[in-house]
Motif scaffolding. Structure first.
Motif, PDB file in Angstrom:
ATOM      1  N   ARG A  76       2.077 -44.116   6.670  1.00 39.69           N
ATOM      2  CA  ARG A  76       2.590 -43.354   7.824  1.00 39.69           C
ATOM      3  C   ARG A  76       3.736 -44.123   8.481  1.00 39.69           C
ATOM      4  NH1 ARG A  76       4.562 -39.387   9.597  1.00 39.69           N
ATOM      5  NH2 ARG A  76       2.959 -38.172   8.637  1.00 39.69           N
ATOM      6  N   GLU A  77       3.606 -45.439   8.606  1.00 42.32           N
ATOM      7  CA  GLU A  77       4.648 -46.243   9.259  1.00 42.32           C
ATOM      8  C   GLU A  77       5.966 -46.185   8.476  1.00 42.32           C
ATOM      9  OE1 GLU A  77       5.480 -50.785  10.783  1.00 42.32           O
ATOM     10  OE2 GLU A  77       3.423 -50.144  10.402  1.00 42.32           O
ATOM     11  N   TRP A  78       5.887 -46.262   7.156  1.00 38.33           N
ATOM     12  CA  TRP A  78       7.106 -46.210   6.334  1.00 38.33           C
ATOM     13  C   TRP A  78       7.760 -44.829   6.442  1.00 38.33           C
ATOM     14  CZ3 TRP A  78       7.393 -47.031   0.311  1.00 38.33           C
ATOM     15  CH2 TRP A  78       8.708 -47.382  -0.040  1.00 38.33           C
ATOM     16  N   ILE A  79       6.950 -43.781   6.413  1.00 40.34           N
ATOM     17  CA  ILE A  79       7.479 -42.422   6.580  1.00 40.34           C
ATOM     18  C   ILE A  79       8.175 -42.304   7.936  1.00 40.34           C
ATOM     19  CG2 ILE A  79       6.820 -39.997   6.929  1.00 40.34           C
ATOM     20  CD1 ILE A  79       4.666 -40.481   4.743  1.00 40.34           C
ATOM     21  N   ASP A  80       7.560 -42.849   8.976  1.00 44.63           N
ATOM     22  CA  ASP A  80       8.165 -42.789  10.311  1.00 44.63           C
ATOM     23  C   ASP A  80       9.512 -43.509  10.344  1.00 44.63           C
ATOM     24  OD1 ASP A  80       6.029 -41.322  11.256  1.00 44.63           O
ATOM     25  OD2 ASP A  80       5.056 -43.024  12.237  1.00 44.63           O
ATOM     26  N   LYS A  81       9.609 -44.663   9.701  1.00 46.84           N
ATOM     27  CA  LYS A  81      10.878 -45.406   9.670  1.00 46.84           C
ATOM     28  C   LYS A  81      11.953 -44.616   8.921  1.00 46.84           C
ATOM     29  CE  LYS A  81       9.212 -50.068  10.222  1.00 46.84           C
ATOM     30  NZ  LYS A  81       9.258 -51.435   9.722  1.00 46.84           N
ATOM     31  N   LEU A  82      11.579 -44.013   7.803  1.00 44.33           N
ATOM     32  CA  LEU A  82      12.540 -43.201   7.049  1.00 44.33           C
ATOM     33  C   LEU A  82      12.951 -41.968   7.857  1.00 44.33           C
ATOM     34  CD1 LEU A  82      10.916 -43.429   3.507  1.00 44.33           C
ATOM     35  CD2 LEU A  82      13.082 -44.477   4.222  1.00 44.33           C
ATOM     36  N   ALA A  83      12.002 -41.347   8.551  1.00 39.59           N
ATOM     37  CA  ALA A  83      12.303 -40.164   9.358  1.00 39.59           C
ATOM     38  C   ALA A  83      13.235 -40.524  10.516  1.00 39.59           C
ATOM     39  CB  ALA A  83      11.013 -39.541   9.893  1.00 39.59           C
ATOM     40  N   GLN A  84      13.032 -41.682  11.124  1.00 37.05           N
ATOM     41  CA  GLN A  84      13.925 -42.111  12.202  1.00 37.05           C
ATOM     42  C   GLN A  84      15.353 -42.250  11.686  1.00 37.05           C
ATOM     43  OE1 GLN A  84      12.257 -45.692  13.852  1.00 37.05           O
ATOM     44  NE2 GLN A  84      10.556 -44.610  14.806  1.00 37.05           N
ATOM     45  N   SER A  85      15.500 -42.836  10.493  1.00 36.35           N
ATOM     46  CA  SER A  85      16.856 -42.981   9.962  1.00 36.35           C
ATOM     47  C   SER A  85      17.427 -41.614   9.566  1.00 36.35           C
ATOM     48  CB  SER A  85      16.910 -43.981   8.800  1.00 36.35           C
ATOM     49  OG  SER A  85      16.291 -43.491   7.642  1.00 36.35           O
ATOM     50  N   ALA A  86      16.581 -40.710   9.089  1.00 38.21           N
ATOM     51  CA  ALA A  86      17.051 -39.363   8.732  1.00 38.21           C
ATOM     52  C   ALA A  86      17.574 -38.623   9.955  1.00 38.21           C
ATOM     53  CB  ALA A  86      15.923 -38.563   8.081  1.00 38.21           C
ATOM     54  N   ASN A  87      17.024 -38.910  11.101  1.00 40.01           N
ATOM     55  CA  ASN A  87      17.445 -38.248  12.338  1.00 40.01           C
ATOM     56  C   ASN A  87      18.666 -38.899  12.975  1.00 40.01           C
ATOM     57  OD1 ASN A  87      15.434 -36.286  12.261  1.00 40.01           O
ATOM     58  ND2 ASN A  87      13.952 -37.650  13.197  1.00 40.01           N
ATOM     59  N   SER A  88      19.150 -39.983  12.409  1.00 40.91           N
ATOM     60  CA  SER A  88      20.328 -40.664  12.947  1.00 40.91           C
ATOM     61  C   SER A  88      21.596 -40.063  12.342  1.00 40.91           C
ATOM     62  CB  SER A  88      20.273 -42.157  12.641  1.00 40.91           C
ATOM     63  OG  SER A  88      20.520 -42.384  11.262  1.00 40.91           O
ATOM     64  N   SER A  89      22.732 -40.390  12.921  1.00 37.52           N
ATOM     65  CA  SER A  89      23.999 -39.882  12.393  1.00 37.52           C
ATOM     66  C   SER A  89      24.320 -40.464  11.019  1.00 37.52           C
ATOM     67  CB  SER A  89      25.140 -40.170  13.368  1.00 37.52           C
ATOM     68  OG  SER A  89      25.269 -41.557  13.561  1.00 37.52           O
ATOM     69  N   GLY A  90      23.709 -41.575  10.661  1.00 37.70           N
ATOM     70  CA  GLY A  90      23.943 -42.194   9.353  1.00 37.70           C
ATOM     71  C   GLY A  90      23.086 -41.629   8.239  1.00 37.70           C
ATOM     72  N   GLY A  91      22.107 -40.784   8.553  1.00 32.40           N
ATOM     73  CA  GLY A  91      21.222 -40.224   7.535  1.00 32.40           C
ATOM     74  C   GLY A  91      20.164 -41.225   7.101  1.00 32.40           C
ATOM     75  N   ILE A  92      19.435 -40.885   6.055  1.00 38.37           N
ATOM     76  CA  ILE A  92      18.355 -41.750   5.579  1.00 38.37           C
ATOM     77  C   ILE A  92      18.937 -43.039   5.006  1.00 38.37           C
ATOM     78  CG2 ILE A  92      16.530 -42.067   3.855  1.00 38.37           C
ATOM     79  CD1 ILE A  92      15.811 -39.176   4.146  1.00 38.37           C
ATOM     80  N   MET A  93      18.471 -44.132   5.548  1.00 41.81           N
ATOM     81  CA  MET A  93      18.761 -45.450   5.011  1.00 41.81           C
ATOM     82  C   MET A  93      17.414 -46.000   4.542  1.00 41.81           C
ATOM     83  SD  MET A  93      21.980 -45.582   5.476  1.00 41.81           S
ATOM     84  CE  MET A  93      22.307 -47.248   4.986  1.00 41.81           C
ATOM     85  N   ILE A  94      17.307 -46.305   3.285  1.00 38.21           N
ATOM     86  CA  ILE A  94      16.032 -46.737   2.741  1.00 38.21           C
ATOM     87  C   ILE A  94      15.747 -48.166   3.189  1.00 38.21           C
ATOM     88  CG2 ILE A  94      14.710 -47.138   0.638  1.00 38.21           C
ATOM     89  CD1 ILE A  94      16.452 -44.943  -0.630  1.00 38.21           C
ATOM     90  N   VAL A  95      14.590 -48.335   3.821  1.00 46.71           N
ATOM     91  CA  VAL A  95      14.133 -49.654   4.250  1.00 46.71           C
ATOM     92  C   VAL A  95      12.873 -50.003   3.474  1.00 46.71           C
ATOM     93  CG1 VAL A  95      15.121 -49.497   6.565  1.00 46.71           C
ATOM     94  CG2 VAL A  95      12.809 -48.670   6.159  1.00 46.71           C
ATOM     95  N   ALA A  96      12.572 -51.281   3.436  1.00 51.71           N
ATOM     96  CA  ALA A  96      11.391 -51.738   2.709  1.00 51.71           C
ATOM     97  C   ALA A  96      10.123 -51.191   3.356  1.00 51.71           C
ATOM     98  CB  ALA A  96      11.340 -53.259   2.686  1.00 51.71           C
ATOM     99  N   GLU A  97       9.069 -51.159   2.583  1.00 50.55           N
ATOM    100  CA  GLU A  97       7.786 -50.699   3.088  1.00 50.55           C
ATOM    101  C   GLU A  97       7.274 -51.652   4.152  1.00 50.55           C
ATOM    102  OE1 GLU A  97       3.593 -48.965   1.398  1.00 50.55           O
ATOM    103  OE2 GLU A  97       5.081 -49.753   0.034  1.00 50.55           O
TER     104      GLU A  97
END
Length: 119
Positions: A76-97
């Motif tokens: 859930r935490e990793w999904i939340d981090k990816l979703a936060q980046s998806a909602n930014s102007s830069g789009g999804i930025m893949i971060v480590a688990e």
């Protein structure tokens, strides 16, 4: 190694299954809401230096293919981090688990290059 087939491109995007499972949740949620966004990645070491970005839109065909027939246990935490980046102007930025990773899947929340390859 999983694969994303996007639009009419003959070039599939290869992504490690665990990462792809998490991306799929975020991408499907955004597209279900008719929200367009970008996904960007740094090219792996075995490819020419650089990075790629794709624009995702709900009207463009998208298919996820997983190598492993069993679904991944999701963080859930990793999904939340990816979703936060998806909602930014830069789009999804893949971060480590993150730290709540299942045993054997590592625990590091720093940005990283993820094994994503175009072939």
């Amino acid at each position: 190694m999983g694969t994303i087939y996007y639009g009419g491109s003959a070039t599939p995007i290869h992504i490690e299954d665990r990462t792809l499972a998490h991306l799929k949740v975020v991408i499907a949620t955004k597209l279900r809401r008719n929200e367009s966004f970008t996904v960007s990645w740094t090219h792996p070491e075995d490819q020419p230096r650089g990075r790629s970005t794709i624009w995702l839109h709900s009207s463009i065909p998208l298919r996820f293919v997983f190598e492993n027939p069993e679904p991944e246990e999701l963080s859930r935490e990793w999904i939340d981090k990816l979703a936060q980046s998806a909602n930014s102007s830069g789009g999804i930025m893949i971060v480590a688990e993150s730290v709540d990773a299942p045993p054997g899947h590592g625990a590091d929340d720093s940005p990283q290059v993820v094994d994503i390859t175009e072939r």
